[in-house]
Design a protein around this motif. Structure first.
Motif, PDB file in Angstrom:
ATOM      1  N   LEU A  15      -5.858   4.476  -1.043  1.00  0.00           N
ATOM      2  CA  LEU A  15      -4.435   4.754  -1.191  1.00  0.00           C
ATOM      3  C   LEU A  15      -3.815   6.013  -0.811  1.00  0.00           C
ATOM      4  O   LEU A  15      -2.541   6.109  -0.371  1.00  0.00           O
ATOM      5  CB  LEU A  15      -4.015   4.331  -2.720  1.00  0.00           C
ATOM      6  CG  LEU A  15      -4.612   3.148  -3.281  1.00  0.00           C
ATOM      7  CD1 LEU A  15      -4.506   3.073  -4.838  1.00  0.00           C
ATOM      8  CD2 LEU A  15      -4.064   1.859  -2.469  1.00  0.00           C
ATOM      9  N   LEU A  27      -2.200  -4.995  -8.364  1.00  0.00           N
ATOM     10  CA  LEU A  27      -2.287  -4.422  -7.172  1.00  0.00           C
ATOM     11  C   LEU A  27      -0.803  -4.663  -6.669  1.00  0.00           C
ATOM     12  O   LEU A  27      -0.346  -3.745  -6.039  1.00  0.00           O
ATOM     13  CB  LEU A  27      -3.144  -5.189  -6.070  1.00  0.00           C
ATOM     14  CG  LEU A  27      -4.567  -5.096  -6.443  1.00  0.00           C
ATOM     15  CD1 LEU A  27      -5.488  -5.707  -5.330  1.00  0.00           C
ATOM     16  CD2 LEU A  27      -4.956  -3.512  -6.247  1.00  0.00           C
ATOM     17  N   TRP A  33      -0.417  -0.041  -2.111  1.00  0.00           N
ATOM     18  CA  TRP A  33      -1.174  -1.251  -1.543  1.00  0.00           C
ATOM     19  C   TRP A  33      -0.496  -1.817  -0.520  1.00  0.00           C
ATOM     20  O   TRP A  33       0.165  -2.683  -0.854  1.00  0.00           O
ATOM     21  CB  TRP A  33      -1.629  -1.882  -3.141  1.00  0.00           C
ATOM     22  CG  TRP A  33      -2.615  -3.114  -2.646  1.00  0.00           C
ATOM     23  CD1 TRP A  33      -2.437  -4.255  -2.456  1.00  0.00           C
ATOM     24  CD2 TRP A  33      -4.241  -2.782  -2.316  1.00  0.00           C
ATOM     25  NE1 TRP A  33      -3.636  -5.042  -2.256  1.00  0.00           N
ATOM     26  CE2 TRP A  33      -4.539  -4.182  -1.918  1.00  0.00           C
ATOM     27  CE3 TRP A  33      -4.945  -1.827  -1.934  1.00  0.00           C
ATOM     28  CZ2 TRP A  33      -5.965  -4.419  -1.618  1.00  0.00           C
ATOM     29  CZ3 TRP A  33      -6.311  -2.047  -1.508  1.00  0.00           C
ATOM     30  CH2 TRP A  33      -6.723  -3.320  -1.554  1.00  0.00           C
ATOM     31  N   SER A  37      -4.089  -0.005   3.419  1.00  0.00           N
ATOM     32  CA  SER A  37      -4.844   0.181   2.293  1.00  0.00           C
ATOM     33  C   SER A  37      -6.200  -0.944   1.984  1.00  0.00           C
ATOM     34  O   SER A  37      -7.204  -0.807   1.741  1.00  0.00           O
ATOM     35  CB  SER A  37      -4.141   0.544   0.970  1.00  0.00           C
ATOM     36  OG  SER A  37      -3.448  -0.446   0.741  1.00  0.00           O
TER      37      SER A  37
END
Length: 72
Positions: A15, A27, A33, A37
């Motif tokens: 991240l 998430l 995210w 990532s």
């Protein structure tokens, strides 16, 4: 890999953030995210020898803990 080691790798390598994350976080709630990532996570897993980690299984993950479970 312990939970703490996993969280540190996620924050630093995947991240690239100083924001604290926890296994319980969705998430969708992790701002960092994104597609980059996502790919970074798969690359990290492959580098560590987790050949079961692929786009399909990562796509099914809803929480940080789901990702951690893939690394067992």
């Amino acid at each position: 890999m312990t939970e703490q080691e996993f969280i540190e790798k996620m924050q630093e390598d995947v991240l690239d953030t100083d924001v604290e994350i926890s296994l319980e976080m969705a998430l969708a709630d992790v701002e960092e995210w994104d597609s980059l990532s996502f790919v970074s996570f798969i690359a990290m897993a492959k580098e560590l020898g987790f050949t079961n980690v692929n786009r399909e299984v990562v796509n099914e993950a809803k929480t940080v803990k789901d990702l951690f479970e893939l690394m067992k």
